[in-house]
Scaffold this motif. Structure first.
Motif, PDB file in Angstrom:
ATOM      1  N   GLY A   1       0.808  -1.210   0.000  1.00 55.99           N
ATOM      2  CA  GLY A   1       0.000   0.000   0.000  1.00 55.99           C
ATOM      3  C   GLY A   1       0.843   1.262   0.000  1.00 55.99           C
ATOM      4  O   GLY A   1       0.498   2.248  -0.661  1.00 55.99           O
ATOM      5  N   SER A   2       1.947   1.252   0.723  1.00 53.59           N
ATOM      6  CA  SER A   2       2.843   2.411   0.755  1.00 53.59           C
ATOM      7  C   SER A   2       3.550   2.590  -0.587  1.00 53.59           C
ATOM      8  O   SER A   2       3.580   3.687  -1.151  1.00 53.59           O
ATOM      9  CB  SER A   2       3.865   2.246   1.880  1.00 53.59           C
ATOM     10  OG  SER A   2       4.766   3.332   1.912  1.00 53.59           O
ATOM     11  N   LEU A   3       4.111   1.517  -1.110  1.00 49.98           N
ATOM     12  CA  LEU A   3       4.863   1.603  -2.365  1.00 49.98           C
ATOM     13  C   LEU A   3       3.961   1.988  -3.534  1.00 49.98           C
ATOM     14  O   LEU A   3       4.393   2.674  -4.466  1.00 49.98           O
ATOM     15  CB  LEU A   3       5.554   0.277  -2.646  1.00 49.98           C
ATOM     16  CG  LEU A   3       6.613  -0.171  -1.634  1.00 49.98           C
ATOM     17  CD1 LEU A   3       7.168  -1.540  -2.014  1.00 49.98           C
ATOM     18  CD2 LEU A   3       7.739   0.855  -1.519  1.00 49.98           C
ATOM     19  N   ALA A   4       2.697   1.552  -3.493  1.00 46.42           N
ATOM     20  CA  ALA A   4       1.778   1.823  -4.602  1.00 46.42           C
ATOM     21  C   ALA A   4       1.382   3.285  -4.689  1.00 46.42           C
ATOM     22  O   ALA A   4       0.751   3.693  -5.676  1.00 46.42           O
ATOM     23  CB  ALA A   4       0.531   0.953  -4.466  1.00 46.42           C
ATOM     24  N   GLN A   5       1.760   4.095  -3.716  1.00 48.55           N
ATOM     25  CA  GLN A   5       1.448   5.524  -3.808  1.00 48.55           C
ATOM     26  C   GLN A   5       2.389   6.255  -4.758  1.00 48.55           C
ATOM     27  O   GLN A   5       2.172   7.428  -5.066  1.00 48.55           O
ATOM     28  CB  GLN A   5       1.460   6.141  -2.413  1.00 48.55           C
ATOM     29  CG  GLN A   5       0.346   5.548  -1.545  1.00 48.55           C
ATOM     30  CD  GLN A   5       0.148   6.318  -0.263  1.00 48.55           C
ATOM     31  OE1 GLN A   5       0.057   7.543  -0.268  1.00 48.55           O
ATOM     32  NE2 GLN A   5       0.079   5.601   0.843  1.00 48.55           N
TER      33      GLN A   5
ATOM     34  N   SER B   1       5.632   5.446   4.187  1.00 39.35           N
ATOM     35  CA  SER B   1       6.726   5.241   5.124  1.00 39.35           C
ATOM     36  C   SER B   1       7.933   4.766   4.330  1.00 39.35           C
ATOM     37  O   SER B   1       8.033   3.589   3.959  1.00 39.35           O
ATOM     38  CB  SER B   1       6.307   4.202   6.178  1.00 39.35           C
ATOM     39  OG  SER B   1       7.337   3.975   7.101  1.00 39.35           O
ATOM     40  N   ASP B   2       8.875   5.703   4.054  1.00 39.90           N
ATOM     41  CA  ASP B   2      10.026   5.372   3.204  1.00 39.90           C
ATOM     42  C   ASP B   2      11.002   6.548   3.239  1.00 39.90           C
ATOM     43  O   ASP B   2      10.680   7.625   3.732  1.00 39.90           O
ATOM     44  CB  ASP B   2       9.569   5.095   1.761  1.00 39.90           C
ATOM     45  CG  ASP B   2      10.565   4.259   0.968  1.00 39.90           C
ATOM     46  OD1 ASP B   2      11.664   3.984   1.480  1.00 39.90           O
ATOM     47  OD2 ASP B   2      10.239   3.891  -0.174  1.00 39.90           O
ATOM     48  N   ASN B   3      12.177   6.318   2.683  1.00 40.93           N
ATOM     49  CA  ASN B   3      13.187   7.368   2.529  1.00 40.93           C
ATOM     50  C   ASN B   3      14.195   6.915   1.473  1.00 40.93           C
ATOM     51  O   ASN B   3      14.690   5.792   1.561  1.00 40.93           O
ATOM     52  CB  ASN B   3      13.908   7.627   3.850  1.00 40.93           C
ATOM     53  CG  ASN B   3      15.030   8.633   3.705  1.00 40.93           C
ATOM     54  OD1 ASN B   3      14.817   9.745   3.244  1.00 40.93           O
ATOM     55  ND2 ASN B   3      16.236   8.226   4.074  1.00 40.93           N
ATOM     56  N   PRO B   4      14.514   7.767   0.491  1.00 45.76           N
ATOM     57  CA  PRO B   4      13.926   9.078   0.220  1.00 45.76           C
ATOM     58  C   PRO B   4      12.605   8.945  -0.519  1.00 45.76           C
ATOM     59  O   PRO B   4      12.232   7.844  -0.943  1.00 45.76           O
ATOM     60  CB  PRO B   4      14.983   9.743  -0.658  1.00 45.76           C
ATOM     61  CG  PRO B   4      15.573   8.600  -1.425  1.00 45.76           C
ATOM     62  CD  PRO B   4      15.618   7.445  -0.444  1.00 45.76           C
TER      63      PRO B   4
END
Length: 501
Positions: free
Chosen positions: A109-113, A310-313
């Motif tokens: 869900g986070s990566l798909a943004q 939730s990630d960086n960068p």
């Protein structure tokens, strides 16, 4: 390779994830990555390829953590191997496969943004995994909830590449063999893909969301059981009076009081109880209402986590920005998980105190001690009440806030850490313990009806007692009751007995 039916539960990432999606992910789910998400992912990936020509990008051109000041490996696939290899340091018992699969869904869900810069096939691989029973084996210990859940998520990514072990169809196999059984291909990654898979608090968020779901079920169950207890004892329902609770001033008490009045509609007081009941009965709307309000806050945190990145960068192609920051920092979830642990401990305490009242002939209206059908020759629910005391002690022991335990690590690049992961996992454990306390109280109420308590006069209470009586036979004569506690919990929680801790 095993041929299986397609999953029937559908999760569309066009809308934010919710806790019930994570619960469903324990089994195969059909995750839909919408065209808009794929388009954003394509654009961010293309932008990353351009950005790498003239600027530094953490984890792609550099080392990791404290070694950010050094150049990374020149080969992108080698950089991915290095990312995952050095994080292969987890220890302890493996997490529940359902928690791991929920974690994978949160990560997807986070990566798909579309701001992480992963290759689109990474989204496809996670979705394909979730459509099967494949679950990477992930050690419990290793994350401090800062820079994401690095160590456990590295185990997830590693299993998808064929390293380590995984469960599939209930069997634990070497990961490469499990991929073959599930019909999945090993996942190819470069450095950005690998870092994006591990650099988020997806385990923390998943565990917190599952814990929230579990405690919510218990809160509803305890509201129903409290009403059944009031009815069985013949208590006056004025403790739920609408005017009384409105003046209390707290929204949760009003909500719970309304629910209790509905459940007690038609109740007839016995006229034999004292004017004021013990606090475990008289203050139940206020206690359960406070829990309702606290869970509302936890839900706000979970909702934000599931809707956020939730990630960086993060990459913003339209603004020509690669932004390095701290969106992997799980402090909100850590605070919420600690609050949830406190709520769980107090709800457990309430269930145990209500059971204690129920087994005490000085307070239960003259029912036999320990609800034994033949006191002395039989012992009723004495063992269950004793075990309930131990369960409450366990909840209290683990309610010490984890978010205050910050320790510096990683050469002080992580000089403050939230410890959200242990907080969330501890809260999930507590939710399971609370389910057992709910089952213990439910068993006691069922037994009370067998040894002389009156028939409930409110139809909802009578229906609940009938459901419990159908699931659990009377304790007469004595027998081991651990499975009966689980069966009683299942009636209220809709959780299979074998899934309880």
């Amino acid at each position: 390779m095993t041929v299986r039916a397609a999953p029937t539960y559908r999760v569309d990432l066009a809308a934010p994830l919710r806790p019930h999606h994570l619960v469903a992910a324990a089994g195969p789910v059909d995750v839909v990555v919408p065209p808009e998400a794929r388009g954003r992912t394509d654009a961010a990936r293309a932008f990353l390829d351009v950005a790498l020509r003239d600027r530094e990008v953490y984890g792609s051109t550099t080392g990791f953590g404290a070694l950010v000041g050094f150049a990374g490996r020149a080969d992108a696939r080698d950089q991915a191997d290095n990312t995952l290899a050095h994080l292969g340091a987890g220890q302890g018992p493996p997490l529940d496969p359902a928690v791991v699969r929920a974690t994978a869904l949160v990560r997807l869900g986070s990566l798909a943004q579309g701001v992480s810069g992963v290759a689109p096939h990474v989204l496809d691989a996670l979705a394909a995994m979730l459509a099967t029973t494949f679950a990477p084996v992930v050690p419990r210990w290793g994350s401090v909830g800062a820079s994401g859940d690095l160590v456990p998520l590295a185990a997830v990514a590693g299993a998808l590449r064929g390293h380590g072990a995984a469960d599939v169809d209930g069997r634990r196999l070497p990961a490469r063999e499990a991929l073959h059984v599930a019909g999945l291909a090993p996942l190819e990654l470069d450095g950005r893909d690998a870092l994006a898979l591990v650099n988020g608090t997806s385990l923390t968020t998943a565990a917190l969301a599952l814990a929230l779901d579990g405690v919510r079920r218990s809160l509803d169950a305890q509201t129903r059981l409290t009403c059944l207890l009031l009815d069985l004892l013949g208590c006056d329902p004025q403790l739920t009076d609408a005017d009384l609770l409105a003046r209390y001033g707290h929204r949760g008490a009003v909500v719970v009081g309304t629910r209790m009045r509905d459940l007690l509609a038609g109740v007839v007081p016995a006229g034999t109880r004292p004017l004021q009941e013990p606090y475990s009965l008289r203050c139940a709307p206020q206690l359960l209402g406070a829990a309702h309000d606290a869970l509302r806050y936890v839900d706000e945190v979970v909702t934000a986590d599931l809707a956020g990145v939730s990630d960086n960068p993060l990459l913003f192609p339209q603004a020509d920005k690669v932004v390095h920051g701290g969106n992997f920092f799980g402090q909100p979830a850590a605070f919420a998980a600690d609050l949830l642990a406190l709520v769980t401990a107090q709800l457990g305490n309430l269930a145990e105190r209500q059971l204690d009242l129920l087994v005490d002939p000085a307070r239960n209206g003259g029912l036999p001690p320990m609800l034994a059908a033949g006191p002395g020759r039989q012992h009723g629910v004495q063992g269950v009440q004793l075990a309930s005391t131990a369960l409450v002690a366990e909840l209290r022991r683990t309610a010490t806030p984890a978010s205050m335990q910050s320790l510096p690590t990683n050469l002080h690049t992580q000089d403050v850490v939230p410890f959200g992961t242990p907080a969330a996992l501890r809260s999930l454990d507590g939710a399971g313990v609370l389910h057992l306390l709910v089952g213990s109280l439910a068993l006691g109420l069922r037994q009370a009806a067998h040894v002389g308590a009156r028939r409930p006069t409110a139809p909802p209470s009578a229906a609940l007692l009938d459901a419990l009586a159908t699931a659990v036979r009377p304790v007469d004569p004595d027998r081991p009751l651990e499975q009966d506690v689980r069966r009683a919990a299942h009636v209220l929680l809709r959780t299979e007995p074998e899934d309880l801790p």
